[in-house]
Design a protein around this motif. Sequence first.
Motif, PDB file in Angstrom:
ATOM      1  N   UNK A  50      50.614  37.402  29.662  1.00 28.49           N
ATOM      2  CA  UNK A  50      51.558  36.298  30.141  1.00 28.49           C
ATOM      3  C   UNK A  50      51.074  35.026  29.948  1.00 28.49           C
ATOM      4  N   UNK A  51      49.971  34.595  29.788  1.00 25.42           N
ATOM      5  CA  UNK A  51      49.549  33.275  29.477  1.00 25.42           C
ATOM      6  C   UNK A  51      47.811  33.203  29.372  1.00 25.42           C
ATOM      7  N   UNK A  52      47.456  32.131  28.695  1.00 30.16           N
ATOM      8  CA  UNK A  52      45.881  32.047  28.579  1.00 30.16           C
ATOM      9  C   UNK A  52      45.451  32.026  30.038  1.00 30.16           C
ATOM     10  N   UNK A  53      45.910  31.394  30.871  1.00 27.47           N
ATOM     11  CA  UNK A  53      45.479  31.265  32.332  1.00 27.47           C
ATOM     12  C   UNK A  53      45.596  32.564  32.766  1.00 27.47           C
ATOM     13  N   UNK A  54      46.599  33.427  32.552  1.00 32.37           N
ATOM     14  CA  UNK A  54      46.597  34.687  33.340  1.00 32.37           C
ATOM     15  C   UNK A  54      45.259  35.605  32.519  1.00 32.37           C
ATOM     16  N   UNK A  55      45.258  35.531  31.448  1.00 30.62           N
ATOM     17  CA  UNK A  55      44.298  36.333  30.765  1.00 30.62           C
ATOM     18  C   UNK A  55      42.815  35.924  31.469  1.00 30.62           C
ATOM     19  N   UNK A  56      42.503  34.638  31.634  1.00 30.44           N
ATOM     20  CA  UNK A  56      41.149  34.168  32.001  1.00 30.44           C
ATOM     21  C   UNK A  56      41.158  34.649  33.499  1.00 30.44           C
ATOM     22  N   UNK A  57      42.172  34.529  34.503  1.00 34.23           N
ATOM     23  CA  UNK A  57      42.122  35.149  35.809  1.00 34.23           C
ATOM     24  C   UNK A  57      41.788  36.461  35.553  1.00 34.23           C
ATOM     25  N   UNK A  58      42.477  37.305  34.896  1.00 33.68           N
ATOM     26  CA  UNK A  58      42.145  38.669  35.080  1.00 33.68           C
ATOM     27  C   UNK A  58      40.796  39.151  34.497  1.00 33.68           C
ATOM     28  N   UNK A  59      40.181  38.371  33.564  1.00 35.56           N
ATOM     29  CA  UNK A  59      38.744  38.362  32.991  1.00 35.56           C
ATOM     30  C   UNK A  59      38.023  38.038  34.186  1.00 35.56           C
ATOM     31  N   UNK A  60      38.124  36.998  34.916  1.00 32.05           N
ATOM     32  CA  UNK A  60      37.217  36.494  35.915  1.00 32.05           C
ATOM     33  C   UNK A  60      37.163  37.481  36.996  1.00 32.05           C
ATOM     34  N   UNK A  61      38.304  37.993  37.265  1.00 28.43           N
ATOM     35  CA  UNK A  61      38.256  38.838  38.397  1.00 28.43           C
ATOM     36  C   UNK A  61      37.544  40.104  38.071  1.00 28.43           C
ATOM     37  N   UNK A  62      37.935  40.684  36.824  1.00 26.72           N
ATOM     38  CA  UNK A  62      36.949  41.839  36.348  1.00 26.72           C
ATOM     39  C   UNK A  62      35.695  41.560  36.219  1.00 26.72           C
ATOM     40  N   UNK A  63      34.937  40.173  36.014  1.00 27.92           N
ATOM     41  CA  UNK A  63      33.609  39.930  36.309  1.00 27.92           C
ATOM     42  C   UNK A  63      33.030  39.930  37.596  1.00 27.92           C
ATOM     43  N   UNK A  64      33.914  39.677  38.378  1.00 30.24           N
ATOM     44  CA  UNK A  64      33.579  39.311  39.857  1.00 30.24           C
ATOM     45  C   UNK A  64      33.256  40.263  40.586  1.00 30.24           C
ATOM     46  N   UNK A  65      34.283  41.433  40.658  1.00 32.38           N
ATOM     47  CA  UNK A  65      34.732  42.444  41.420  1.00 32.38           C
ATOM     48  C   UNK A  65      33.890  43.783  41.082  1.00 32.38           C
ATOM     49  N   UNK A  66      32.918  44.326  41.948  1.00 33.95           N
ATOM     50  CA  UNK A  66      32.431  45.497  41.709  1.00 33.95           C
ATOM     51  C   UNK A  66      32.811  46.553  42.543  1.00 33.95           C
ATOM     52  N   UNK A  67      33.277  46.449  43.645  1.00 33.07           N
ATOM     53  CA  UNK A  67      33.594  47.744  44.565  1.00 33.07           C
ATOM     54  C   UNK A  67      34.793  48.044  44.301  1.00 33.07           C
ATOM     55  N   UNK A  85      43.495  45.317  27.906  1.00 33.14           N
ATOM     56  CA  UNK A  85      42.112  45.928  27.812  1.00 33.14           C
ATOM     57  C   UNK A  85      40.847  44.882  27.615  1.00 33.14           C
ATOM     58  N   UNK A  86      41.324  43.977  26.828  1.00 36.01           N
ATOM     59  CA  UNK A  86      40.388  42.837  26.445  1.00 36.01           C
ATOM     60  C   UNK A  86      39.971  42.147  27.786  1.00 36.01           C
ATOM     61  N   UNK A  87      40.721  41.798  28.464  1.00 39.87           N
ATOM     62  CA  UNK A  87      40.724  41.095  29.779  1.00 39.87           C
ATOM     63  C   UNK A  87      39.994  41.762  30.890  1.00 39.87           C
ATOM     64  N   UNK A  88      40.202  43.057  30.825  1.00 41.94           N
ATOM     65  CA  UNK A  88      39.368  43.933  31.725  1.00 41.94           C
ATOM     66  C   UNK A  88      38.267  44.331  31.358  1.00 41.94           C
ATOM     67  N   UNK A  89      37.914  44.319  30.028  1.00 42.32           N
ATOM     68  CA  UNK A  89      36.795  44.785  29.703  1.00 42.32           C
ATOM     69  C   UNK A  89      35.175  44.571  30.430  1.00 42.32           C
ATOM     70  N   UNK A  90      35.213  43.210  31.182  1.00 43.38           N
ATOM     71  CA  UNK A  90      33.914  43.241  31.934  1.00 43.38           C
ATOM     72  C   UNK A  90      34.004  43.893  33.287  1.00 43.38           C
ATOM     73  N   UNK A  91      35.085  44.609  33.756  1.00 44.68           N
ATOM     74  CA  UNK A  91      35.007  45.325  34.878  1.00 44.68           C
ATOM     75  C   UNK A  91      34.199  46.568  34.998  1.00 44.68           C
ATOM     76  N   UNK A  92      33.537  46.909  36.330  1.00 44.44           N
ATOM     77  CA  UNK A  92      32.919  47.905  36.312  1.00 44.44           C
ATOM     78  C   UNK A  92      33.580  49.045  36.304  1.00 44.44           C
ATOM     79  N   UNK A  93      34.973  49.075  36.911  1.00 42.66           N
ATOM     80  CA  UNK A  93      35.828  50.127  36.821  1.00 42.66           C
ATOM     81  C   UNK A  93      37.291  49.496  36.564  1.00 42.66           C
ATOM     82  N   UNK A  94      38.094  49.973  35.636  1.00 43.90           N
ATOM     83  CA  UNK A  94      39.262  49.208  35.388  1.00 43.90           C
ATOM     84  C   UNK A  94      40.447  50.311  35.273  1.00 43.90           C
TER      85      UNK A  94
END
Length: 512
Positions: A50-67, A85-94
Motif C-alpha cells: 500500500x505504501x512505504x509506511x505500510x511496508x515498514x510497519x509490517x516489517x517492524x511488527x515481523x521483527x518484534x512479534x515472536x509468539x 514476503x519481503x516485509x514478512x521475512x524477519x518474522x519467526x512465523x508468517x
Amino acid sequence: MQDKLIIFDTTLRDGEQSPGASMTKDEKLRIAKALEKMHVDIIEAGFPIASPGDFEAVKSVSELITESTVCGLARALNKDIDCAAEALKPAKSFRIHTFLATSPIHMREKLRMDPEQVIENAVKAVKRAGKYTDNIEFSPEDAGRSEFDFLCRVIEAVINAGATTINIPDTVGYNLPQYFGELVGKLIENIPNSDKAVFSVHCHNDLGLAVGNSLAAVLNGARQVECTINGLGERAGNAALEEVVMTVRTRKDVFTCDTKLDTRQIVHCSRLVSTITGFPVQPNKAIVGANAFAHESGIHQDGVLKSRETYEIMRAEDVGWNANRMVLGKHSGRNAFRTRLEELGISFEKEEELNAVFSQFKELADKKHEVYDDDLQALVSDSIQGNADERIKLISLKVGTETGIKPKARVTLSIDGEQKHADAEGGGPVDATYKAIESMVRSGCNLQLYSVNNITDGTDSQGEVTVRIDKGGRIVNGLGSDTDIVIASAKAYINALNKVLGHNERAHPQQV
Ligand code: KIV
Ligand code: ZN
C-alpha cells in the motif's frame, strides 16, 4: 477434546481501513504487542504494497512479534505477493494472505475478468506465495455473494495449489447467520479436498450481523475467525474479537471449540485501540463498554449481591475489568514507571523518549493524585504524537471565560519551526481556540465530530478529546488528553491537522 478456534486479528489491516483510523508504525507496534500478550494466533499487520509506511510497519511488527504468526495482505498479483514476503521475512512465523473476488458483480464490474481467468489468477497467486511459505491463506473476496458451484471450483483449485487456509469473506455484510452458517458447512462438505485446509470467516457488520454470521459459521465447521478489537474496520466494521471470543467461551454448552486467548487482556486491548485510533467505545458495547457490567436497576443490584449469576453470565474480571489498575502517584520513581509501561506493552527505543514521558507523568501526578493505566496510555499516545515530525506544535494557550462576556483564546503555535500567535473570540473557549488555530493554519478542514470523555473517574480526571476532520473527502481523527479539556481540545485538533498535512498516499487493497 475440544477443537481449537484460531483467532486472526485484522485490527492493523482491515481495522485501519476505517476512515480516520490510520495508525503510525509505533502505534501499530504497541497494538501488536498487546495482541501477542493476549495470545492472538495470527496478527494481520497490514498491506505491505500500500505504501512505504505500510511496508515498514509490517516489517517492524515481523521483527518484534515472536509468539503470534504475522500475516501480510496481498492482491493476487506477483508484485503484491513479493512485497508482502519481503516485509514478512524477519518474522519467526508468517503467513501470506492473498485474495481475488469471485462474485459475479465484482468479477464483471471491478476485475473485468471472466470466471476462468479468476481461477487461473487465484491459482497463480497461491503458487507465487508458495515460493516463500507453506502458510498461505486465500480469500475469494465477496464470497458471501458468489455462486456456490463457482466458489467450490475456485476453492478446490487453490487448495490444490497450496492454500492452507480458506477464508470466506462476507465482504459487504450482506449475509444472515442461518444461511451463512449453511454456506460454510456446505462448502466443507462438497469440496473434495476441504480437509486439507482450515476454513475461516471474515464478516463485515453492515447489517449488524458480523458476530452472528461468524459464530454461525463456527457452528458449521469454520475453525478460524477474522475479527478486530472493538469491531473496528471498513465501513460498519468487522466482527468484534471480544464478542466472538467471549461467546464461544461462555457458551461451552453449544460450541465444541475454544480459543487459547487470555481474555483478561481484552479490556486493555480495547482501550488501547480506542485511544490510538480515536474511535470511542460506546458505553453499552458488549464486553468492553463502560456499562457492560454495570447494574443500574435496584432489582438487578439486589440480585447480583445475593448471587452474581442471577444477572451476570460472565465475570467482569475475566475480561480484564478492574485488573491492572495499579496506581502510580507523584512519589513513584522512574523504575516503577518504566516497569508499569513495560507491563502495558510500552517500551521506548531511546532513553530520552522515556525521560520525556516520565516528566509529563510527574506533571500529571502533580495535578492528579492517582495516575491509572488508562492515564498512562493516554500520556504515551500524546507524547508519541507530540514527538513525531509534526509541522504544527502547540506552544501555549490562554483562554478567558466569564459569565456575560464572549470567551477569548490566545494561541501560540510553532508552524514549520516558525512561532506564530493569534487571538480569537468564540461561542465557547474551545470554539475560540479552534478559530485562533485555524486563523494561523488556514487548513480549510471541516470539523465533523468533537467529543470529550473522561479517562478515569473524578473531576480531576484527564479529559480525552476526539475530533474528526475532513479535507476534500479525506477523513482523519485527532486525539488529545489533558486535565484541562480546552488544552486537550487544542491538542486533538492539532493532532488531526498534522495528520492531514503529513499525508502520504496509500493504495487501498480492494481497489485494482
Ligand atoms: O472484506 C474482505 O473481503 C477483505 C478481504 C481482503 C479478506 O477484507
Ligand atoms: Zn474486510
